[in-house]
Design a protein around this motif. Structure first.
Motif, PDB file in Angstrom:
ATOM      1  N   ASN A 250       0.691  -0.999   0.032  1.00 23.74           N
ATOM      2  CA  ASN A 250       0.147  -0.113   0.008  1.00 23.74           C
ATOM      3  C   ASN A 250       0.847   1.131  -0.133  1.00 23.74           C
ATOM      4  O   ASN A 250       1.814   1.545   0.603  1.00 23.74           O
ATOM      5  CB  ASN A 250      -0.824  -0.030   1.077  1.00 23.74           C
ATOM      6  N   SER A 251       0.448   2.140  -0.685  1.00 21.84           N
ATOM      7  CA  SER A 251       1.468   3.302  -0.904  1.00 21.84           C
ATOM      8  C   SER A 251       0.635   4.760  -0.579  1.00 21.84           C
ATOM      9  O   SER A 251      -0.515   4.713  -0.615  1.00 21.84           O
ATOM     10  CB  SER A 251       1.567   3.277  -2.343  1.00 21.84           C
ATOM     11  N   PHE A 252       1.236   5.729  -0.101  1.00 22.91           N
ATOM     12  CA  PHE A 252       0.762   7.006  -0.062  1.00 22.91           C
ATOM     13  C   PHE A 252       1.465   7.839  -1.074  1.00 22.91           C
ATOM     14  O   PHE A 252       2.701   8.035  -1.153  1.00 22.91           O
ATOM     15  CB  PHE A 252       1.273   7.596   1.475  1.00 22.91           C
ATOM     16  N   ILE A 253       0.532   8.738  -1.797  1.00 25.30           N
ATOM     17  CA  ILE A 253       0.905   9.283  -3.163  1.00 25.30           C
ATOM     18  C   ILE A 253       0.625  10.793  -2.779  1.00 25.30           C
ATOM     19  O   ILE A 253      -0.626  10.903  -2.279  1.00 25.30           O
ATOM     20  CB  ILE A 253       0.487   8.590  -4.125  1.00 25.30           C
TER      21      ILE A 253
ATOM     22  N   TYR B 131       4.382  11.930  -6.404  1.00 26.35           N
ATOM     23  CA  TYR B 131       5.492  11.265  -5.727  1.00 26.35           C
ATOM     24  C   TYR B 131       4.924  10.282  -4.681  1.00 26.35           C
ATOM     25  O   TYR B 131       3.835  10.460  -4.099  1.00 26.35           O
ATOM     26  CB  TYR B 131       6.243  12.228  -5.235  1.00 26.35           C
ATOM     27  N   ASN B 132       5.407   9.071  -5.082  1.00 25.69           N
ATOM     28  CA  ASN B 132       5.078   7.989  -3.941  1.00 25.69           C
ATOM     29  C   ASN B 132       6.131   8.019  -3.017  1.00 25.69           C
ATOM     30  O   ASN B 132       7.190   7.400  -2.944  1.00 25.69           O
ATOM     31  CB  ASN B 132       5.057   6.518  -4.885  1.00 25.69           C
ATOM     32  N   PHE B 133       5.637   8.250  -1.797  1.00 23.76           N
ATOM     33  CA  PHE B 133       6.419   8.238  -0.542  1.00 23.76           C
ATOM     34  C   PHE B 133       6.809   7.151  -0.082  1.00 23.76           C
ATOM     35  O   PHE B 133       7.834   6.774   0.606  1.00 23.76           O
ATOM     36  CB  PHE B 133       5.599   9.136   0.572  1.00 23.76           C
ATOM     37  N   THR B 134       5.893   6.083  -0.279  1.00 22.43           N
ATOM     38  CA  THR B 134       6.028   4.618   0.332  1.00 22.43           C
ATOM     39  C   THR B 134       7.307   4.126  -0.656  1.00 22.43           C
ATOM     40  O   THR B 134       8.223   3.353   0.062  1.00 22.43           O
ATOM     41  CB  THR B 134       4.645   3.572   0.120  1.00 22.43           C
ATOM     42  N   GLU B 135       7.165   4.090  -1.806  1.00 24.24           N
ATOM     43  CA  GLU B 135       8.451   3.493  -2.874  1.00 24.24           C
ATOM     44  C   GLU B 135       9.408   4.632  -3.040  1.00 24.24           C
ATOM     45  O   GLU B 135      10.394   4.493  -3.630  1.00 24.24           O
ATOM     46  CB  GLU B 135       7.721   3.190  -4.204  1.00 24.24           C
ATOM     47  N   SER B 136       9.334   5.867  -2.428  1.00 29.29           N
ATOM     48  CA  SER B 136      10.185   6.891  -2.585  1.00 29.29           C
ATOM     49  C   SER B 136      10.789   7.010  -4.197  1.00 29.29           C
ATOM     50  O   SER B 136      11.882   7.053  -4.619  1.00 29.29           O
ATOM     51  CB  SER B 136      11.731   6.548  -1.812  1.00 29.29           C
TER      52      SER B 136
END
Length: 259
Positions: free
Chosen positions: A127-130, A156-161
């Motif tokens: 699960n990602s925060f974008i 920008y996907n903060f989970t995947e940086s």
């Protein structure tokens, strides 16, 4: 990625272009918009947008809202902050700028189940925060309006940086409209017809173009349109007690692949 917001002509239209919070959201207002794309056993694509808009003064407006976008594969849930400002150059010309800041949590939709016997690398993600930054600019000359809105100039996907926009491409709308004042039903000052045309670029999907015709009256509104992917649309709504509005719209798929 597509919020499917192309038929938002009045309330909540700041989701289509951030500058529309200046004059098309009827500031101040609290508005709920929901869209059911279709209903089926293993997918239920929907969009939900609950938004508050307030005009600070004649030049600026702000907004804040909750959004959930179910694509059938992913469910995106989060919030939107909006700000728009209008630069009046002279009595006939103005330039408006606006921005939506969108933050949402993305997860796989529950109905989507991976087959353990097949490898789907595009879905092997947590699960990602974008965060998305969506700016817009609009030029108004008398009753003519022309603008562009970019939905993910920053994505920008903060989970995947990592940034997603650089790999999937930019999503943008080009919109033009013309307001035609019209007097009818004992009203000659605030009624108008707004024909509009738009083009939407969707990376990795067919680009969309469409036409809309929107009629606004103090007591009701009506609209019709065509989208190259979603087909024909028709909608009506009414204003009640000077404070409450309710409307509905339906689309009719015209292609063999979409009903």
């Amino acid at each position: 990625s597509d919020f499917r917001q192309h038929n938002l002509t009045e309330f909540n239209s700041s989701l289509l272009s951030p500058v529309f919070s200046l004059d098309r959201n009827k500031p101040q207002s609290i508005a709920l918009w929901t869209r059911w794309q279709w209903q089926s056993i293993d997918a239920d694509p929907t969009t939900l947008f609950f938004n508050y808009t307030r005009k600070l003064n004649e030049e600026s407006a702000i907004g804040a809202g909750f959004i959930q976008n179910n694509t059938g594969v992913f469910i995106n849930t989060g919030g939107i902050l909006n700000y728009a400002y209008n630069f009046v150059l002279n009595p006939s010309t103005a330039i408006s700028v606006g921005v939506n800041l969108v933050g949402y949590h993305r997860e796989l939709a529950n109905p989507f189940e991976q087959d353990p016997d097949f490898d789907f690398p595009q879905f092997q993600e947590k699960n990602s925060f974008i965060i998305q930054l969506a700016p817009a600019v609009r030029l108004q000359y008398y009753s003519f309006s022309f603008g562009i809105a970019m939905e993910n100039i920053i994505d920008y996907n903060f989970t995947e940086s990592e940034g997603a926009a650089s790999t999937t491409g930019k999503i943008y709308n080009i919109l033009a409209s013309y307001d035609i004042p019209i007097g009818t039903l004992s009203d000659s000052t605030t009624s108008f017809i707004r024909p509009s045309i738009y083009y939407k670029r969707l990376p990795q999907f067919d680009n969309q173009f469409g036409l809309n015709a929107y009629y606004s009256h103090p007591k009701f509104w009506a609209q019709g349109g065509f989208n190259s992917f979603y087909g024909l649309s028709a909608g009506v709504g009414g204003h009640f007690f000077k404070k409450f509005s309710l409307g509905a719209l339906i689309e009719f798929g015209t292609g063999g692949d979409l009903k």
